[in-house]
Enzyme design. Structure first.
Site, mmCIF file in Angstrom:
data_model
loop_
_atom_site.group_PDB
_atom_site.id
_atom_site.type_symbol
_atom_site.label_atom_id
_atom_site.label_comp_id
_atom_site.label_asym_id
_atom_site.label_seq_id
_atom_site.Cartn_x
_atom_site.Cartn_y
_atom_site.Cartn_z
ATOM 1 N N TYR A 183 18.639 7.640 -42.089
ATOM 2 C CA TYR A 183 18.876 8.193 -40.748
ATOM 3 C C TYR A 183 17.870 7.629 -39.754
ATOM 4 O O TYR A 183 18.228 7.196 -38.667
ATOM 5 C CB TYR A 183 18.774 9.721 -40.787
ATOM 6 C CG TYR A 183 19.217 10.396 -39.505
ATOM 7 C CD1 TYR A 183 20.518 10.886 -39.382
ATOM 8 C CD2 TYR A 183 18.364 10.529 -38.421
ATOM 9 C CE1 TYR A 183 20.943 11.488 -38.220
ATOM 10 C CE2 TYR A 183 18.782 11.129 -37.244
ATOM 11 C CZ TYR A 183 20.067 11.616 -37.140
ATOM 12 O OH TYR A 183 20.490 12.205 -35.982
ATOM 13 N N PHE A 220 33.314 -5.866 -15.110
ATOM 14 C CA PHE A 220 34.282 -5.552 -16.159
ATOM 15 C C PHE A 220 34.821 -4.133 -15.931
ATOM 16 O O PHE A 220 34.157 -3.309 -15.306
ATOM 17 C CB PHE A 220 33.592 -5.663 -17.519
ATOM 18 C CG PHE A 220 34.526 -5.448 -18.669
ATOM 19 C CD1 PHE A 220 35.544 -6.359 -18.925
ATOM 20 C CD2 PHE A 220 34.408 -4.346 -19.491
ATOM 21 C CE1 PHE A 220 36.411 -6.155 -19.986
ATOM 22 C CE2 PHE A 220 35.273 -4.140 -20.556
ATOM 23 C CZ PHE A 220 36.275 -5.044 -20.800
ATOM 24 N N ASP A 221 36.030 -3.850 -16.443
ATOM 25 C CA ASP A 221 36.661 -2.564 -16.098
ATOM 26 C C ASP A 221 35.857 -1.339 -16.531
ATOM 27 O O ASP A 221 35.729 -0.381 -15.770
ATOM 28 C CB ASP A 221 38.122 -2.494 -16.580
ATOM 29 C CG ASP A 221 38.298 -2.710 -18.066
ATOM 30 O OD1 ASP A 221 37.327 -3.117 -18.727
ATOM 31 O OD2 ASP A 221 39.401 -2.470 -18.583
ATOM 32 N N ASP A 248 25.367 -8.070 -18.076
ATOM 33 C CA ASP A 248 26.421 -7.588 -18.959
ATOM 34 C C ASP A 248 26.686 -8.786 -19.857
ATOM 35 O O ASP A 248 27.376 -9.725 -19.480
ATOM 36 C CB ASP A 248 27.653 -7.191 -18.131
ATOM 37 C CG ASP A 248 28.803 -6.733 -19.010
ATOM 38 O OD1 ASP A 248 28.711 -6.886 -20.238
ATOM 39 O OD2 ASP A 248 29.803 -6.246 -18.458
ATOM 40 N N ALA A 275 28.066 -9.514 -22.897
ATOM 41 C CA ALA A 275 29.027 -9.545 -24.010
ATOM 42 C C ALA A 275 29.268 -10.963 -24.549
ATOM 43 O O ALA A 275 29.358 -11.160 -25.756
ATOM 44 C CB ALA A 275 30.350 -8.918 -23.576
ATOM 45 N N LYS A 291 31.930 -8.808 -29.177
ATOM 46 C CA LYS A 291 32.229 -10.152 -28.673
ATOM 47 C C LYS A 291 31.269 -11.126 -29.373
ATOM 48 O O LYS A 291 31.485 -11.440 -30.534
ATOM 49 C CB LYS A 291 32.071 -10.204 -27.143
ATOM 50 C CG LYS A 291 32.526 -8.954 -26.390
ATOM 51 C CD LYS A 291 33.998 -8.713 -26.422
ATOM 52 C CE LYS A 291 34.469 -7.417 -25.779
ATOM 53 N NZ LYS A 291 33.836 -6.936 -24.595
ATOM 54 N N HIS A 349 45.284 1.546 -17.296
ATOM 55 C CA HIS A 349 46.031 0.533 -18.059
ATOM 56 C C HIS A 349 46.190 0.868 -19.540
ATOM 57 O O HIS A 349 47.122 0.423 -20.175
ATOM 58 C CB HIS A 349 45.386 -0.849 -17.889
ATOM 59 C CG HIS A 349 43.952 -0.907 -18.295
ATOM 60 N ND1 HIS A 349 42.948 -0.317 -17.563
ATOM 61 C CD2 HIS A 349 43.345 -1.465 -19.376
ATOM 62 C CE1 HIS A 349 41.792 -0.531 -18.164
ATOM 63 N NE2 HIS A 349 42.006 -1.213 -19.267
HETATM 64 C C1 LIG Z 1 34.037 -5.706 -23.746
HETATM 65 C C2 LIG Z 1 33.187 -5.707 -22.578
HETATM 66 C C3 LIG Z 1 32.484 -4.559 -22.179
HETATM 67 C C4 LIG Z 1 32.640 -3.227 -22.881
HETATM 68 O O1 LIG Z 1 32.340 -3.299 -24.225
HETATM 69 P P1 LIG Z 1 33.097 -2.434 -25.339
HETATM 70 O O2 LIG Z 1 32.408 -2.847 -26.593
HETATM 71 O O3 LIG Z 1 34.533 -2.800 -25.295
HETATM 72 O O4 LIG Z 1 32.871 -1.008 -25.018
HETATM 73 C C5 LIG Z 1 31.678 -4.655 -21.078
HETATM 74 N N1 LIG Z 1 31.556 -5.803 -20.387
HETATM 75 C C6 LIG Z 1 32.216 -6.927 -20.734
HETATM 76 C C7 LIG Z 1 32.045 -8.178 -19.945
HETATM 77 C C8 LIG Z 1 33.048 -6.918 -21.832
HETATM 78 O O5 LIG Z 1 33.726 -8.022 -22.147
#
Ligand SMILES: *Cc1c(COP(=O)(O)O)cnc(C)c1O
Length: 458
Positions: free
Chosen positions: A72, A124-125, A215, A217, A258, A450
């Site tokens: 843990y 990103f959304d 961000d 990813a 990603k 969406h």
């Molecule tokens: C996928 C993504 C996110 C969110 O990540 P999740 O793992 O899907 O929650 C944020 N920003 C970008 C650019 C992404 O491609």
């Protein structure tokens, strides 16, 4: 004869995928209310809905799963992951989360207040969702070139410094808690930002005393493009490029689904101890104790190995060049795609593909549905449906681009699959003038509609 390119891996395990007929798919998509998120995966032949968490792990990652430490608190898998993240990003503090949006939720709980402004490059959304949920505003400062799919520009994910400085000047600095730089820029078409731009944005942020967060990813794919396209980086290792990119920022949120090369996971990494301490409280509330944050020990083990693999040139070359292989085939067929080809996906330009269908009838959604019906290939709309309604007026927001994204999962499909996708699109493109009508929304959620929206065919 020059030897052709071949992938630097071989396949150890295979998974069957199901074929179906066009008649079956017409029935299934209707039953799914014409929402591709609502479709059983079994009913899809080639799934390009997302490259998020859909890739194949390596033998070394699976081996790491077996020796994960499920303690843990203070597990060895956590300590190893923290060390890997520090080695790769250079950031001092680390918090694991269950995925990228969870990292946003935790970090933004500390940083974003009602009435704040958060500039960035086509947020990103989920990022925008987490900003607007806190009654703050996301301001898009992406360069204009990003919004014309036929303009050739090596770094369409760049931030326009003038636009950014205008935002800095138009609002009290106290209202701008940070800027978020998405690398590569998902919403603009998987387009990278240049090191030069990252450096200049960083300098502008420092001048105004505004922190810069990434961000991140697809940070590794961004580094690959810098190496391929930016003068001075052609011989530099990806790991070194990555380290330099992150050196210009104050922290990052990461979706490990990603470029972490895992099926689930995420994290926050940053330099400010006080923000880390505040984020720790939210992490414990929302995610779990700070040494697992919603991840299993074995998953943290696989992520450590994944981060190391994804920052190697040979892997990135096979990944990014497979996407380019599909993109170039489509260009050959005259299909309108976002150029240059992005890192993780092909973006079809629905404004040029199906101009006969009006924007009010969701032309990009109509195209995504047609691709599924004709080939069993699942993509996703990145257009008016995704853009949601204006939070104040509740009117549809019509973004500059109406795109259909075909995201390519990492190390998952072969180039035969890419040929199949290309042929599907060629057939649709050749008969595009027959398309007249799109869809109407019959049910939708107030935010991030969406995922659950329902349509009827007009
Ligand atoms: C996928 C993504 C996110 C969110 O990540 P999740 O793992 O899907 O929650 C944020 N920003 C970008 C650019 C992404 O491609």
């Amino acid at each position: 004869m020059e030897l052709p390119y071949a992938e630097p891996y071989k396949i150890k395990m295979v998974e069957s995928i199901k074929r179906s007929t066009q008649e079956q798919r017409e029935k299934w998509i209707k039953q799914a209310d014409y929402n591709l998120f609502n479709l059983d995966a079994e009913k899809v032949f080639i799934d390009c809905l997302t490259d998020s968490g859909t890739g194949a792990m390596s033998d070394k990652q699976w081996a790491a799963m077996m020796v994960g430490d499920e303690s843990y608190a203070g597990s060895r898998s956590f300590l190893e992951l923290r060390e890997t993240v520090n080695k790769i990003t250079g950031f001092d503090y680390f918090l694991p989360t269950h995925q990228g949006r969870a990292a946003e939720n935790v970090l933004f709980s500390v940083l974003v207040k009602e009435g704040d402004i958060v500039p960035g490059n086509s947020h990103f959304d989920t990022t925008k969702g987490h900003i607007e949920f806190r009654k703050a505003t996301a301001v898009d400062c992406t360069i204009d070139e990003a919004f014309d799919t036929s303009v050739q520009h090596p770094f369409k994910g760049n931030i326009d410094l003038k636009k950014l400085e205008n935002v800095f000047n138009a609002h009290p600095i106290a209202k701008i808690p940070f800027i978020i730089f998405t690398i590569t820029c998902n919403s603009a078409g998987g387009q990278p930002a240049s090191m030069k731009n990252i450096k200049e944005v960083s300098a502008l942020c420092k001048k105004y005393h505004i922190p810069l967060y990434f961000d991140a990813a697809r940070f590794a794919e961004n580094a690959y493009f810098i190496r391929k396209r930016e003068v001075g980086y052609e011989d530099m290792s990806i790991k070194k490029i990555v380290k330099e990119m992150f050196s210009y920022g104050d922290g990052m949120t990461m979706s490990a689904k990603k470029d972490g090369l895992v099926n689930m996971g995420g994290f926050i990494a940053l330099n400010d101890e006080s923000i880390f301490k505040q984020a720790t409280v939210f992490n414990i509330m929302f995610e779990g104790f700070i040494t697992y944050g919603g991840m299993n020990g074995r998953d943290m083990g696989a992520l450590s190995v994944g981060l190391d693999e994804s920052t190697e040139f040979n892997y990135l070359e096979s990944r990014v060049e497979q996407v380019a292989y599909l993109g170039n085939k489509l260009l050959e067929y005259g299909v309108p795609v976002q150029q240059p080809i992005g890192g993780h996906a092909i973006f079809l330009d629905a404004n040029k593909f199906v101009p006969n269908i009006s924007r009010e009838e969701y032309r990009a959604q109509a195209l995504a549905i047609e691709i599924y019906v004709v080939g069993g290939v699942r993509g996703v709309e990145i257009g008016t449906v995704l853009a949601d309604r204006d939070p104040v007026t509740r009117e549809n927001r019509y973004p500059a681009l109406e795109l259909v994204r075909l995201a390519i999962p990492r190390r998952t499909y072969t180039n035969n699959h890419m040929d199949f996708i290309a042929a599907t699109l060629k057939n649709i493109y050749d008969t595009r003038n027959q398309a007249k009508h799109g869809y109407t929304i019959v049910d939708e959620a107030a935010i991030m509609r969406h995922f659950t929206v329902k349509f009827e065919k007009i």
